[in-house]
Motif scaffolding. Sequence first.
Motif, PDB file in Angstrom:
ATOM      1  N   PRO A  92      64.930 -50.491 -16.858  1.00  0.00           N
ATOM      2  CA  PRO A  92      63.522 -50.452 -17.649  1.00  0.00           C
ATOM      3  C   PRO A  92      63.466 -49.655 -18.666  1.00  0.00           C
ATOM      4  O   PRO A  92      62.607 -50.091 -19.862  1.00  0.00           O
ATOM      5  CB  PRO A  92      62.858 -49.528 -16.472  1.00  0.00           C
ATOM      6  CG  PRO A  92      63.564 -49.624 -15.341  1.00  0.00           C
ATOM      7  CD  PRO A  92      64.901 -50.053 -15.599  1.00  0.00           C
ATOM      8  N   LEU A  93      64.463 -49.010 -19.429  1.00  0.00           N
ATOM      9  CA  LEU A  93      64.426 -48.392 -20.518  1.00  0.00           C
ATOM     10  C   LEU A  93      64.590 -49.196 -21.645  1.00  0.00           C
ATOM     11  O   LEU A  93      63.866 -49.466 -22.601  1.00  0.00           O
ATOM     12  CB  LEU A  93      65.493 -47.288 -20.674  1.00  0.00           C
ATOM     13  CG  LEU A  93      64.925 -45.872 -19.968  1.00  0.00           C
ATOM     14  CD1 LEU A  93      66.079 -44.882 -19.781  1.00  0.00           C
ATOM     15  CD2 LEU A  93      63.893 -45.327 -20.664  1.00  0.00           C
ATOM     16  N   PRO A  94      65.834 -50.172 -21.533  1.00  0.00           N
ATOM     17  CA  PRO A  94      65.979 -51.369 -22.746  1.00  0.00           C
ATOM     18  C   PRO A  94      64.754 -52.143 -22.719  1.00  0.00           C
ATOM     19  O   PRO A  94      64.660 -52.580 -24.049  1.00  0.00           O
ATOM     20  CB  PRO A  94      67.171 -51.598 -22.309  1.00  0.00           C
ATOM     21  CG  PRO A  94      67.814 -51.343 -21.158  1.00  0.00           C
ATOM     22  CD  PRO A  94      66.834 -50.185 -20.717  1.00  0.00           C
ATOM     23  N   VAL A  95      64.218 -52.575 -21.440  1.00  0.00           N
ATOM     24  CA  VAL A  95      63.136 -53.348 -21.420  1.00  0.00           C
ATOM     25  C   VAL A  95      62.048 -52.808 -22.248  1.00  0.00           C
ATOM     26  O   VAL A  95      61.400 -53.608 -23.018  1.00  0.00           O
ATOM     27  CB  VAL A  95      62.862 -53.644 -19.976  1.00  0.00           C
ATOM     28  CG1 VAL A  95      61.673 -54.336 -19.899  1.00  0.00           C
ATOM     29  CG2 VAL A  95      63.878 -54.459 -19.269  1.00  0.00           C
ATOM     30  N   ALA A  96      61.919 -51.511 -21.925  1.00  0.00           N
ATOM     31  CA  ALA A  96      60.561 -51.025 -22.742  1.00  0.00           C
ATOM     32  C   ALA A  96      60.822 -51.097 -24.235  1.00  0.00           C
ATOM     33  O   ALA A  96      59.888 -51.290 -25.152  1.00  0.00           O
ATOM     34  CB  ALA A  96      60.394 -49.486 -22.276  1.00  0.00           C
ATOM     35  N   VAL A  97      62.089 -50.732 -24.680  1.00  0.00           N
ATOM     36  CA  VAL A  97      62.219 -50.491 -26.088  1.00  0.00           C
ATOM     37  C   VAL A  97      62.214 -52.146 -26.541  1.00  0.00           C
ATOM     38  O   VAL A  97      61.496 -52.288 -27.897  1.00  0.00           O
ATOM     39  CB  VAL A  97      63.716 -50.127 -26.202  1.00  0.00           C
ATOM     40  CG1 VAL A  97      64.108 -50.349 -27.816  1.00  0.00           C
ATOM     41  CG2 VAL A  97      63.779 -48.831 -26.031  1.00  0.00           C
ATOM     42  N   LEU A  98      62.734 -53.146 -26.045  1.00  0.00           N
ATOM     43  CA  LEU A  98      62.558 -54.518 -26.337  1.00  0.00           C
ATOM     44  C   LEU A  98      61.222 -55.104 -26.510  1.00  0.00           C
ATOM     45  O   LEU A  98      60.815 -55.746 -27.393  1.00  0.00           O
ATOM     46  CB  LEU A  98      63.469 -55.537 -25.617  1.00  0.00           C
ATOM     47  CG  LEU A  98      64.905 -55.279 -25.722  1.00  0.00           C
ATOM     48  CD1 LEU A  98      65.510 -56.124 -24.786  1.00  0.00           C
ATOM     49  CD2 LEU A  98      65.417 -55.748 -26.931  1.00  0.00           C
ATOM     50  N   ALA A  99      60.280 -54.648 -25.553  1.00  0.00           N
ATOM     51  CA  ALA A  99      58.898 -54.895 -25.401  1.00  0.00           C
ATOM     52  C   ALA A  99      58.042 -54.418 -26.673  1.00  0.00           C
ATOM     53  O   ALA A  99      57.259 -54.833 -27.225  1.00  0.00           O
ATOM     54  CB  ALA A  99      58.435 -54.213 -24.314  1.00  0.00           C
ATOM     55  N   GLY A 100      58.568 -53.059 -27.111  1.00  0.00           N
ATOM     56  CA  GLY A 100      57.953 -52.430 -28.062  1.00  0.00           C
ATOM     57  C   GLY A 100      58.326 -53.204 -29.355  1.00  0.00           C
ATOM     58  O   GLY A 100      57.514 -53.186 -30.417  1.00  0.00           O
ATOM     59  N   ALA A 101      59.353 -53.440 -29.504  1.00  0.00           N
ATOM     60  CA  ALA A 101      60.018 -54.362 -30.667  1.00  0.00           C
ATOM     61  C   ALA A 101      59.414 -55.621 -30.785  1.00  0.00           C
ATOM     62  O   ALA A 101      59.136 -56.215 -32.088  1.00  0.00           O
ATOM     63  CB  ALA A 101      61.447 -54.200 -30.626  1.00  0.00           C
TER      64      ALA A 101
END
Length: 222
Positions: free
Chosen positions: A91-100
Amino acid sequence: MRSAAPAALALVLVVISWQVRADGPLLDLDRSARHATWDFRHALHSTLVNHLGATLSDLGGNVPAFPLLLLGGTLAAGLRRRTDSPRWWLPLPVAVLAGAAVPALVVPTKTFFARPGPFGMPLTPEQLGWYPSGHTATSTIAYGTAALLIGRELGRRARRLLYTATALLCAGVGWGLVWSDYHWLLDVLASWCLGGLVLWALARRLAPPAAEPAGPAQPGGH
């Protein structure tokens, strides 16, 4: 049937974008909605409602949306780790990618359409344009992604409550932007469609929600 919703969102987004680009007759909806909102706001003359609209629209800003997105990813990762899920950290990289994804999608689109805001003032060189609404896209993608990540670790009832609350929050951000005369209605509608498509694509990639615990067996039941 599952493909009907994203297809409808994509169609609405294309039609609105085409009308904004061509200055088409659909933009009359923007002007009518703005005049109706303006008249109602002045007839109501409520400082409290005006402050509520401004506060809700502010929730679509980078702060607090992106910090809450990262917090949601962190919480979801923690819940997955407690259940010994494989790749609990996902979930952490998913959140970062969604923010980007938000600036990657919104900034070029705003630059391309270069639409003036409701007050009709010409854009200055440092302005990107009003279409689509950045605050609406930010809130929809950031809060929606956080809800998807956390909701997959919750039971069905809690998940539905979380999704409903998130949808109401994102709707409130859009309403606040129109009520406060920060954005045209179509700016907001387009960003809801854009955000919905991103969330639909994300939901298809995520693991299925956590299964409900089985209840006690009922004697004689089938």
